[in-house]
Design an enzyme around this catalytic site. Sequence first.
Site, short mmCIF file in Angstrom:
data_model
loop_
_atom_site.label_atom_id
_atom_site.label_comp_id
_atom_site.label_asym_id
_atom_site.label_seq_id
_atom_site.Cartn_x
_atom_site.Cartn_y
_atom_site.Cartn_z
N THR A 97 0.66 -1.39 -0.34
CA THR A 97 0.42 -0.12 0.18
C THR A 97 0.92 1.37 0.02
N GLY A 136 2.33 -2.78 8.28
CA GLY A 136 2.51 -3.84 10.07
C GLY A 136 4.47 -3.94 9.98
N GLU A 380 -6.14 -5.37 4.36
CA GLU A 380 -5.88 -7.01 3.31
C GLU A 380 -7.15 -6.73 2.08
C1 LIG Z 1 0.93 -16.00 13.71
C2 LIG Z 1 0.67 -15.56 12.71
C3 LIG Z 1 -1.56 -15.78 12.13
C4 LIG Z 1 -1.21 -14.82 10.67
C5 LIG Z 1 -3.24 -14.89 10.56
C6 LIG Z 1 -3.83 -13.08 9.79
C7 LIG Z 1 -3.67 -12.77 11.11
C8 LIG Z 1 -3.41 -11.63 10.13
C9 LIG Z 1 -3.71 -9.78 11.03
C10 LIG Z 1 -3.88 -9.09 9.80
C11 LIG Z 1 -2.86 -8.07 9.96
C12 LIG Z 1 -3.00 -6.76 8.72
C13 LIG Z 1 -2.36 -7.16 7.46
C14 LIG Z 1 -3.02 -6.26 6.52
C15 LIG Z 1 -2.24 -6.77 5.86
C16 LIG Z 1 -3.31 -5.56 4.23
O1 LIG Z 1 -3.68 -4.85 4.20
S1 LIG Z 1 -1.35 -5.76 2.59
C17 LIG Z 1 -2.92 -5.51 1.41
C18 LIG Z 1 -3.33 -5.01 0.90
N1 LIG Z 1 -4.53 -4.67 0.28
C19 LIG Z 1 -5.59 -5.72 -0.57
O2 LIG Z 1 -6.00 -6.53 -0.32
C20 LIG Z 1 -5.40 -4.43 -2.62
C21 LIG Z 1 -6.77 -4.78 -2.48
N2 LIG Z 1 -6.75 -4.56 -4.09
C22 LIG Z 1 -7.13 -5.74 -5.05
O3 LIG Z 1 -6.63 -6.88 -4.49
C23 LIG Z 1 -6.74 -5.62 -6.35
O4 LIG Z 1 -6.45 -4.23 -6.40
C24 LIG Z 1 -7.98 -5.47 -7.14
C25 LIG Z 1 -9.42 -5.00 -5.96
C26 LIG Z 1 -8.40 -7.18 -7.04
C27 LIG Z 1 -8.59 -5.74 -8.61
O5 LIG Z 1 -7.07 -5.27 -9.30
P1 LIG Z 1 -6.93 -6.15 -10.42
O6 LIG Z 1 -5.59 -6.23 -11.19
O7 LIG Z 1 -7.20 -4.34 -11.24
O8 LIG Z 1 -7.96 -7.14 -10.79
P2 LIG Z 1 -9.46 -6.50 -11.87
O9 LIG Z 1 -9.67 -5.90 -13.45
O10 LIG Z 1 -10.17 -6.20 -10.97
O11 LIG Z 1 -9.34 -8.75 -12.39
C28 LIG Z 1 -8.36 -9.24 -12.81
C29 LIG Z 1 -8.63 -10.24 -12.44
O12 LIG Z 1 -7.46 -10.82 -11.44
C30 LIG Z 1 -8.42 -11.71 -10.61
N3 LIG Z 1 -8.36 -11.31 -9.81
C31 LIG Z 1 -8.27 -10.03 -8.41
N4 LIG Z 1 -7.85 -10.28 -7.27
C32 LIG Z 1 -7.03 -11.77 -7.53
C33 LIG Z 1 -6.69 -12.95 -6.26
N5 LIG Z 1 -6.16 -12.17 -5.14
N6 LIG Z 1 -6.44 -13.97 -6.22
C34 LIG Z 1 -7.11 -14.28 -7.99
N7 LIG Z 1 -6.90 -13.59 -8.56
C35 LIG Z 1 -7.55 -12.49 -8.46
C36 LIG Z 1 -10.36 -10.72 -10.53
O13 LIG Z 1 -11.14 -11.78 -10.05
C37 LIG Z 1 -10.52 -11.00 -12.45
O14 LIG Z 1 -10.23 -11.66 -12.53
P3 LIG Z 1 -11.07 -12.27 -14.36
O15 LIG Z 1 -12.84 -12.17 -13.71
O16 LIG Z 1 -11.44 -13.70 -14.81
O17 LIG Z 1 -10.40 -11.04 -14.86
C1 LIG Z 2 -4.32 -1.81 10.47
C2 LIG Z 2 -4.01 -1.61 8.93
C3 LIG Z 2 -3.12 -2.32 8.58
C4 LIG Z 2 -2.68 -2.37 7.62
N1 LIG Z 2 -1.41 -2.91 7.40
C5 LIG Z 2 -0.69 -3.19 6.13
C6 LIG Z 2 0.09 -3.55 5.26
O1 LIG Z 2 0.83 -4.65 6.39
N2 LIG Z 2 1.00 -3.67 4.58
C7 LIG Z 2 0.01 -3.05 3.80
O2 LIG Z 2 0.76 -2.68 2.04
N3 LIG Z 2 -1.12 -2.46 3.73
C8 LIG Z 2 -1.53 -2.70 4.88
N4 LIG Z 2 -2.59 -1.69 5.42
C9 LIG Z 2 -3.23 -0.76 3.82
C10 LIG Z 2 -4.74 -1.34 3.77
O3 LIG Z 2 -4.80 -2.52 2.87
C11 LIG Z 2 -5.45 -0.59 2.30
O4 LIG Z 2 -5.97 0.60 3.45
C12 LIG Z 2 -6.46 -1.98 2.18
O5 LIG Z 2 -6.69 -2.03 1.11
C13 LIG Z 2 -7.61 0.07 1.21
O6 LIG Z 2 -6.76 0.59 0.31
P1 LIG Z 2 -6.66 2.43 0.73
O7 LIG Z 2 -6.62 2.14 2.25
O8 LIG Z 2 -6.35 2.48 -0.75
O9 LIG Z 2 -8.68 2.30 0.74
P2 LIG Z 2 -10.01 3.07 -0.45
O10 LIG Z 2 -9.48 2.19 -1.60
O11 LIG Z 2 -8.68 4.04 -1.04
O12 LIG Z 2 -11.02 3.68 -0.07
C14 LIG Z 2 -11.45 4.64 0.19
C15 LIG Z 2 -12.89 4.21 0.05
O13 LIG Z 2 -12.97 4.39 -1.96
C16 LIG Z 2 -13.98 2.84 -1.93
N5 LIG Z 2 -13.50 1.93 -3.03
C17 LIG Z 2 -12.24 3.14 -3.88
N6 LIG Z 2 -11.76 1.40 -5.27
C18 LIG Z 2 -13.52 0.82 -4.80
C19 LIG Z 2 -14.16 0.44 -6.26
N7 LIG Z 2 -13.46 0.11 -7.16
N8 LIG Z 2 -15.31 0.15 -6.61
C20 LIG Z 2 -16.71 1.19 -4.88
N9 LIG Z 2 -15.14 2.03 -4.58
C21 LIG Z 2 -14.69 1.62 -4.10
C22 LIG Z 2 -13.59 1.73 -1.25
O14 LIG Z 2 -14.93 1.53 -1.03
C23 LIG Z 2 -13.57 3.18 0.31
O15 LIG Z 2 -14.89 3.40 0.54
C24 LIG Z 2 -3.63 -1.33 6.59
C25 LIG Z 2 -4.16 -0.68 7.30
C26 LIG Z 2 -4.98 -1.20 7.60
C27 LIG Z 2 -5.55 0.08 8.28
#
Ligand SMILES: CCCCCCCCCCCCC/C=C/C(=O)SCCNC(=O)CCNC(=O)[C@H](O)C(C)(C)COP(=O)(O)OP(=O)(O)OC[C@H]1O[C@@H](n2cnc3c(N)ncnc32)[C@H](O)[C@@H]1OP(=O)(O)O
Ligand SMILES: Cc1cc2nc3c(=O)[nH]c(=O)nc-3n(C[C@H](O)[C@H](O)[C@H](O)COP(=O)(O)OP(=O)(O)OC[C@H]3O[C@@H](n4cnc5c(N)ncnc54)[C@H](O)[C@@H]3O)c2cc1C
Length: 627
Positions: A97, A136, A380
């Site tokens: 991110t 994180g 996530e």
């Molecule tokens: C002791 C350990 C215990 C562990 C237990 C867990 C504890 C956890 C604690 C949690 C602590 C916090 C941790 C937080 C970490 C984070 O936040 S990491 C960052 C997370 N960020 C995201 O999740 C980003 C979300 N965005 C996306 O994934 C993508 O941008 C999107 C929304 C999916 C769009 O991607 P894009 O490439 O633009 O795709 P599309 O055009 O929409 O789709 C393309 C095709 O790809 C397929 N697809 C998309 N994502 C996936 C996937 N993950 N896997 C498989 N396929 C995927 C999608 O379905 C489309 O397919 P088709 O429809 O066939 O084209």
């Molecule tokens: C506690 C915490 C821990 C985290 N840890 C990690 C980490 O370890 N590593 C890491 O990489 N990231 C981490 N993140 C970041 C996290 O993955 C992002 O904040 C999350 O993926 C949301 O993305 P954003 O912040 O850009 O929100 P945005 O996408 O900007 O969301 C803002 C608004 O826009 C809307 N929106 C966005 N896209 C669309 C769409 N296509 N259609 C409709 N509505 C839409 C959303 O629904 C939301 O209402 C963490 C976040 C938090 C809060």
Amino acid sequence: NDTSMQHRNLNHMTREERFSEAMRRTLYALKVLLPREGWTPVGPEMKYLARAIKEFTFIIHAGVFIPCIMSYGTNEQIAKWFPLAADFRIIGTYAQTELGHGSFLRGLETIATYDRANQEFIINCPKITAMKWWPGDMGKSANHVLLMAELVIDGKKYGMHGFMVQIRDLTTHEPLPGVTVGDIGAKLSFESVDNGFLYLQNVRIPRENLLSKLSEVHPDGTYIKKGNQRLMYGSMVRVRVNLIAHEIVMPLAKACTIAVRYSAVRRQGLINPSKEEVPVLDYVAQQHKLLPQVATVFMAHFAAKQLVKMHHDYSLEVEKGNTSQLPELHALSAGMKACLSEQGAAGAEIVRRACGGHGYSCGSGLPFIVNRMLATCTYEGENTVMQLQCARYLIKCADQAKKDKLTGSVWYLSDFSNMSCTAQTFGDLQEPSVLVKLHERRAKCAVQHAGKKMQNMVKNGTPAHDAWNMMATLLINAARAHIMQYVVGTSVTYISELSCSASLKKILTQLCALYALHNINSNCGDFVKFGCLTSAQCDLAQEAEFNLLKQLRPDAVGIVDSFDFTDDILQSCLGAYDGNVYERLFEWAKQAPMNKTEVHQDSYQYLQPYLHEGRDVLEGRGRNSKL
Ligand SMILES: CCCCCCCCCCCCC/C=C/C(=O)SCCNC(=O)CCNC(=O)[C@H](O)C(C)(C)COP(=O)(O)OP(=O)(O)OC[C@H]1O[C@@H](n2cnc3c(N)ncnc32)[C@H](O)[C@@H]1OP(=O)(O)O
Ligand SMILES: Cc1cc2nc3c(=O)[nH]c(=O)nc-3n(C[C@H](O)[C@H](O)[C@H](O)COP(=O)(O)OP(=O)(O)OC[C@H]3O[C@@H](n4cnc5c(N)ncnc54)[C@H](O)[C@@H]3O)c2cc1C
């Protein structure tokens, strides 16, 4: 019983104290306390650990960074970095991110440019929005990051790839040249985690630091794809699958334990004017707040177990090169994470609020849980974005269902059997098979309804992307309906196959029916609109839910006691096993730093002049009041 693991009172500590205390405790537990097989902490202690520690450090290191090395690294890269990371000799995080992008990964701006002459990648954040923000463990702990960046070779972009980048010196822990890194400051929760920012300017890494299981760059700059590029998103799927148990089911179970125990102790008001004050748990309104959340704990737990099994089976298939399950797993994990985090976070707040004023005190342990669960709706994968990902898959399947018989979690989309509900009594609506059918029918209709609306718009000349955007709310509802039918269906199956006593199976069946009926009664508009239930049957559904509240009331405390959280884990004056709520609250308050001295000297200095004037007036020496 190890005093090193006992919690100090988190509410009476500063953020920095909590950060270092969490690190001390995590390392002590993972490196000293736990038996280990290779890197993996094993044995019952690990399960206890996941329940016990209120504030981990290295969640991302352990839960994301290390699994990513395994998923994206070649055997050589795994052999190099895995042992170091497993033993905490390097600390890593997952840096994806950015300040400007989190949801839309194709918009990430950090770039890794291949320098053929030196066989290196040059990492840059070209502008402030490209700075990594949120990961994180990154602000103060990590000395490496798994950096997700756009690969560029000879000006051509190849999309997001994973790079191992060292950011701090392994001796001094100081940031390396070109690295600006730090903590992003106070947050709503995760006080003990140093979520960080990372600005990289002309940082050079060897060619070998591109994690190359799925693609590689040869010394001459030739780019080779080696597998399904969607596997690059695999780490997010795995965390979404795993976080449900750890960050949704477990915390909600803790919140329910606290609220139900407190509600059994707290006496407030009368039901029968001629009787004594009642425990608030006797109010049906209170039962209606608490017991469906208790049911959610169990149903989410059963559904999460099924999803973990599905992910495990998929992982074995991927090892054989078969990624055919990935689309369904992505849709289901995205939808489950979004819908259950939404339900869980809302449920934790409902039960907190059900504890009245003392639920607003940090001494209840509930604000800690509620604030932390709120994060599950964002990290996530932001929930709306995840629900739309799930809906994207459902719409595709609904189209396919017109010509093929579907299997897996979407099988019901091609079930054209008569699904009308014949329930005549509220007892009929407590039948698991009836509840499953109702949820399947509602989901099928919700998916078809959203799809039809979009098709009609496109037929009338609206571009497909605009139709998608305008129908987003219907698509999100379809995703929710799909997940609800999955949770109810898997739970009914799980309970029916469970070998346990008849009395336990009865309770679990009642909880499952309560969960399903609470969902029906909370969404009865859909169930009537799609012809699943008549208005009269909706009345029966409400009666069925109220009847279950009455049946479950006598076992409510026993059910939450079965979660088996110790007082040290709950850290709650309201939820302690002995029920001595008021003595514990008073003791807790007296320990607050504010009460270190009888007079708070810093504030007294401002108040003193006015108090002395008041004293003089009351003792007849002062001037009349200015007023
Ligand atoms: C002791 C350990 C215990 C562990 C237990 C867990 C504890 C956890 C604690 C949690 C602590 C916090 C941790 C937080 C970490 C984070 O936040 S990491 C960052 C997370 N960020 C995201 O999740 C980003 C979300 N965005 C996306 O994934 C993508 O941008 C999107 C929304 C999916 C769009 O991607 P894009 O490439 O633009 O795709 P599309 O055009 O929409 O789709 C393309 C095709 O790809 C397929 N697809 C998309 N994502 C996936 C996937 N993950 N896997 C498989 N396929 C995927 C999608 O379905 C489309 O397919 P088709 O429809 O066939 O084209
Ligand atoms: C506690 C915490 C821990 C985290 N840890 C990690 C980490 O370890 N590593 C890491 O990489 N990231 C981490 N993140 C970041 C996290 O993955 C992002 O904040 C999350 O993926 C949301 O993305 P954003 O912040 O850009 O929100 P945005 O996408 O900007 O969301 C803002 C608004 O826009 C809307 N929106 C966005 N896209 C669309 C769409 N296509 N259609 C409709 N509505 C839409 C959303 O629904 C939301 O209402 C963490 C976040 C938090 C809060």
